[in-house]
Design an enzyme around this catalytic site. Sequence first.
Site, PDB file in Angstrom:
ATOM      1  CG  HIS A   9     -11.322  -1.548  -7.182  1.00  0.00           C
ATOM      2  ND1 HIS A   9     -12.110  -0.476  -7.516  1.00  0.00           N
ATOM      3  CD2 HIS A   9     -11.226  -2.300  -8.310  1.00  0.00           C
ATOM      4  CE1 HIS A   9     -12.477  -0.579  -8.799  1.00  0.00           C
ATOM      5  NE2 HIS A   9     -11.948  -1.674  -9.303  1.00  0.00           N
TER       6      HIS A   9
ATOM      7  CG  HIS B  28     -13.335   1.593 -12.639  1.00  0.00           C
ATOM      8  ND1 HIS B  28     -14.576   1.009 -12.627  1.00  0.00           N
ATOM      9  CD2 HIS B  28     -12.452   0.615 -12.310  1.00  0.00           C
ATOM     10  CE1 HIS B  28     -14.450  -0.266 -12.313  1.00  0.00           C
ATOM     11  NE2 HIS B  28     -13.177  -0.530 -12.101  1.00  0.00           N
TER      12      HIS B  28
ATOM     13  CG  ASP C 101     -10.597  -6.142 -15.786  1.00  0.00           C
ATOM     14  OD1 ASP C 101     -10.987  -7.039 -16.552  1.00  0.00           O
ATOM     15  OD2 ASP C 101     -11.132  -5.906 -14.685  1.00  0.00           O
TER      16      ASP C 101
ATOM     17  CG  HIS D 258     -12.428  -4.119 -17.791  1.00  0.00           C
ATOM     18  ND1 HIS D 258     -12.144  -3.240 -16.766  1.00  0.00           N
ATOM     19  CD2 HIS D 258     -13.507  -4.833 -17.381  1.00  0.00           C
ATOM     20  CE1 HIS D 258     -13.016  -3.427 -15.783  1.00  0.00           C
ATOM     21  NE2 HIS D 258     -13.846  -4.389 -16.122  1.00  0.00           N
TER      22      HIS D 258
ATOM     23  CG  HIS E 191      -8.451  -6.111 -11.938  1.00  0.00           C
ATOM     24  ND1 HIS E 191      -9.240  -4.978 -11.945  1.00  0.00           N
ATOM     25  CD2 HIS E 191      -7.749  -6.073 -10.772  1.00  0.00           C
ATOM     26  CE1 HIS E 191      -9.018  -4.285 -10.841  1.00  0.00           C
ATOM     27  NE2 HIS E 191      -8.118  -4.922 -10.122  1.00  0.00           N
TER      28      HIS E 191
ATOM     29  CG  ASP F 233     -17.100  -4.156 -17.141  1.00  0.00           C
ATOM     30  OD1 ASP F 233     -16.600  -5.240 -16.764  1.00  0.00           O
ATOM     31  OD2 ASP F 233     -17.054  -3.117 -16.458  1.00  0.00           O
TER      32      ASP F 233
ATOM     33  CG  HIS G 194     -15.900  -9.118 -14.453  1.00  0.00           C
ATOM     34  ND1 HIS G 194     -15.084  -8.730 -13.414  1.00  0.00           N
ATOM     35  CD2 HIS G 194     -15.943  -8.049 -15.291  1.00  0.00           C
ATOM     36  CE1 HIS G 194     -14.662  -7.489 -13.617  1.00  0.00           C
ATOM     37  NE2 HIS G 194     -15.176  -7.049 -14.753  1.00  0.00           N
TER      38      HIS G 194
ATOM     39  CD  GLU H 188     -11.609  -6.825 -10.643  1.00  0.00           C
ATOM     40  OE1 GLU H 188     -11.522  -6.789 -11.889  1.00  0.00           O
ATOM     41  OE2 GLU H 188     -11.655  -5.815  -9.939  1.00  0.00           O
TER      42      GLU H 188
HETATM   43 ZN    ZN Z   1     -15.283  -4.966 -14.922  1.00  0.00          ZN
HETATM   44 FE    FE Z   2     -11.234  -4.883 -12.897  1.00  0.00          FE
HETATM   45 FE    FE Z   3     -12.273  -2.288 -11.444  1.00  0.00          FE
END
Ligand code: ZN
Ligand code: FE
Ligand code: FE
Length: 276
Positions: free
Chosen positions: A67, A107, A176, A179, A211, A224, A226, A256
Amino acid sequence: MFRIGCHISSAGGYLAMGQRAVALGANTLAFFTRNPRGGSAKAADPADARAFLALCSAEDIDLLVAHAPYTMNPCAEKPHVQEFARLAMREDLQRMELTPGQFYNFHPGSHVGQGIPIGIEKIIAVLNESLFPEMTTTVLLETMAGKGSEVGGRFEELRAIIDGVQLQEKLGVCLDTCHVWDAGYDIVNDLDGVLTQFDSIVGLDRLHAVHLNNSKNPIGSHKDRHARITEGELPLQAIARIINHPALRQLPFILETPNDDAGYAEEIRLLKTLKR
Ligand code: ZN
Ligand code: FE
Ligand code: FE
């Protein structure tokens, strides 16, 4: 083969990272290529990387998803921020060759008021200046929540970035789950529909990693945040459908979620029981 793992700190080097993955019951992992909130990268030790790769092959760990730092913003308005993105990505892609053939996720960035089209143009420029023909890494664009001025909250935006890149065979996408949910894609009630849409816009052949996160907020919230696998807006049944879906099941799943080591080990154990 169920590939499941989590983010692991690379602060202690490659081998220590592999050992921690084994201890957690993981057979894939994500790691930051440098301090996620700062800029500097420690010099990598090739002998340490070799020891790590030997451990990975002995323990059957693969499909690593590195990442990029959060501070990397390829479409920043400030020239020095964009310049950092260019330098960091080039340097990271060189370093990734110590662990050949893996994934490097980033990202796409935030356009901070310049607008999506200019953001996309700038991201394309950084990719075209950073990817090189000899690299063995596949660079993944992460699907974003569309928080603030983030680029990459819509599949069409990822498609437009890919279209502008010369070395398209080096590019893919990481989905993700927190996301896309926050961006408004209903992966709880219509996973098939979302994946069909992804396929027609981006192409499922570009999807290389997931993710796996729950979300603290309702669909379309653009937040966003998590959540742990068992604690968010996505019911456990929806998570089970995601890890078992024919279009996804062979991909590496990276947690994550807000967890310490014990929490990650517990989630990995739970997810293994849900895999059919
Ligand atoms: Zn995130
Ligand atoms: Fe992610
Ligand atoms: Fe990320």
